[in-house]
Write an enzyme that holds these catalytic residues in place. Structure first.
Site, PDB file in Angstrom:
ATOM      1  N   GLY A   1       0.783  -1.180   0.084  1.00 17.06           N
ATOM      2  CA  GLY A   1       0.040   0.024  -0.123  1.00 17.06           C
ATOM      3  C   GLY A   1       0.879   1.369   0.143  1.00 17.06           C
TER       4      GLY A   1
ATOM      5  N   GLY B   1      -0.590  -5.302   0.686  1.00 14.86           N
ATOM      6  CA  GLY B   1      -1.439  -4.803   0.014  1.00 14.86           C
ATOM      7  C   GLY B   1      -1.805  -5.876  -1.224  1.00 14.86           C
TER       8      GLY B   1
ATOM      9  CG  ASP C   1      -2.905  -4.255   6.631  1.00 14.57           C
ATOM     10  OD1 ASP C   1      -2.037  -4.693   6.006  1.00 14.57           O
ATOM     11  OD2 ASP C   1      -3.527  -2.892   6.393  1.00 14.57           O
TER      12      ASP C   1
ATOM     13  CD  GLU D   1       2.382  -6.195   6.303  1.00 14.87           C
ATOM     14  OE1 GLU D   1       2.140  -6.100   5.018  1.00 14.87           O
ATOM     15  OE2 GLU D   1       3.090  -7.514   6.515  1.00 14.87           O
TER      16      GLU D   1
END
Length: 349
Positions: A66, A114, A145, A137
């Protein structure tokens, strides 16, 4: 005229979405998520569309994640822009997860963060020898996520926990062996595969089964027993202790890697995955991650991780707390607390 960052069109019964931001390795922003969502909603009940294909332009990779810099800048303020991005992204992830038509994702090259979120929900997930998969992450003070709390604990044994905590990068032989990806083809055959998918839009699974090849022996296989034994604990401290007690070169290398990660992120991630393993629906997982994400992006460790890895690129983050023992249950409880009803994540209607 600049081209759209996602190219959407219908070709011979296939709804095609091509990520088209190659200079950023197709890192997702809010408008890209909204474009994909709009296309998927339009195609959901369109009788002219039998299946969906998501791929990418250029050769650098599928999707590197992302727009982390934007998320950090927003998190340094009121996080409203970051939350709006997460809302759009997580709704897209959920839409794909529950989509009534088969989705195929061709992940030729880098697929991280992402990019995992928009490929893991696909029924057919095709890797190549250029595929590099990771959820890195914890190295920037975040957590895996985009559905990581659902997908990772459902991988074999404790491999998902190991991947999430260490940020390990895997090639196709390992991702196919673990079921992260369903098929393997040589990158030189992607164009041929795409043509075959367009020729048989109703059954991408059959096409992929027919053309896929052998990704080769999985290097991770020799460490699977150790991963399942050493990462089976419910606290990061116990995992650290188990790795130290094991003492093998591989275990010590994992421990050294973990000690470079954000202690807060390690504890957040382990709780996220253990909680995600108990949830009954993907939507419940996304609601958990949305509440968590809006808070974590405002923390010191995320701001510092982005500074060290993405902005200044000195790769020397100063985590706070600096040790896992300093991250309290009270801190975790606050990060994981449910949102007020009017702020909770909700799926698209």
């Amino acid at each position: 005229m600049t081209e759209p960052e996602v190219l959407t069109r219908i070709e011979n019964g296939v709804g095609r979405m091509t990520l088209n931001r190659p200079k950023a390795i197709h890192a997702l922003n809010r408008s890209m998520c909204e474009m994909m969502t709009e296309a998927l909603l339009a195609w959901r009940t369109d009788p002219a569309v039998s299946s969906i294909l998501i791929d990418h332009a250029g050769e650098r990779g599928f999707c590197a994640g992302g727009d982390i810099r934007m998320i950090a800048e927003s998190g340094a303020g009121d996080a409203s822009e970051a939350k709006a991005f997460f809302l759009a992204e997580y709704r897209l992830n959920h839409l794909m997860f529950d989509y009534p038509k088969p989705i195929t994702a061709i992940v030729d090259g880098i697929v991280m963060g992402g990019g995992v979120g928009i490929s893991e929900p696909a029924k057919v997930r095709i890797a190549t020898e250029r595929t590099t998969y990771a959820m890195p992450e914890t190295g920037i003070g975040l957590f895996p996520d985009v559905g990581g709390g659902w997908f990772l604990p459902r991988l074999p044994g404790q491999t998902g926990v190991w991947l999430a905590l260490t940020g390990a990068r895997l090639k196709a032989a390992d991702t196919v062996a673990l079921g992260v990806h369903t098929h393997f083809i040589d990158s030189g055959a992607v164009a041929t595969l795409t043509g075959e998918l367009l020729a048989a839009p109703a059954d991408p699974q059959c096409v992929a089964d027919r053309v896929s090849g052998d990704a080769g022996p999985a290097p991770l296989a020799s460490h699977r027993e150790a991963i399942d034994r050493l990462f089976a604990f419910d606290t990061v401290e116990e995992i650290f202790a188990a790795l130290a007690a094991d003492g093998s070169d591989w275990a010590m290398a994992q421990l050294a890697t973990l000690k470079t990660k954000s202690p807060q992120s390690l504890k957040v991630t382990l709780r996220q995955l253990r909680t995600g393993a108990t949830l009954n629906s993907f939507g419940d997982n996304m609601a958990m991650e949305y509440a968590l994400g809006g808070r974590v992006v405002r923390t010191h460790d995320f701001q510092e991780g982005v500074r060290a890895v993405i902005v200044d690129k000195d790769n020397a983050p100063k985590w706070s707390p600096a040790e896992v023992s300093g991250v309290t249950d009270e801190t975790l409880d606050a990060l994981f607390a449910p949102l007020p009803e009017n702020e909770k994540w909700t799926p698209l209607a």
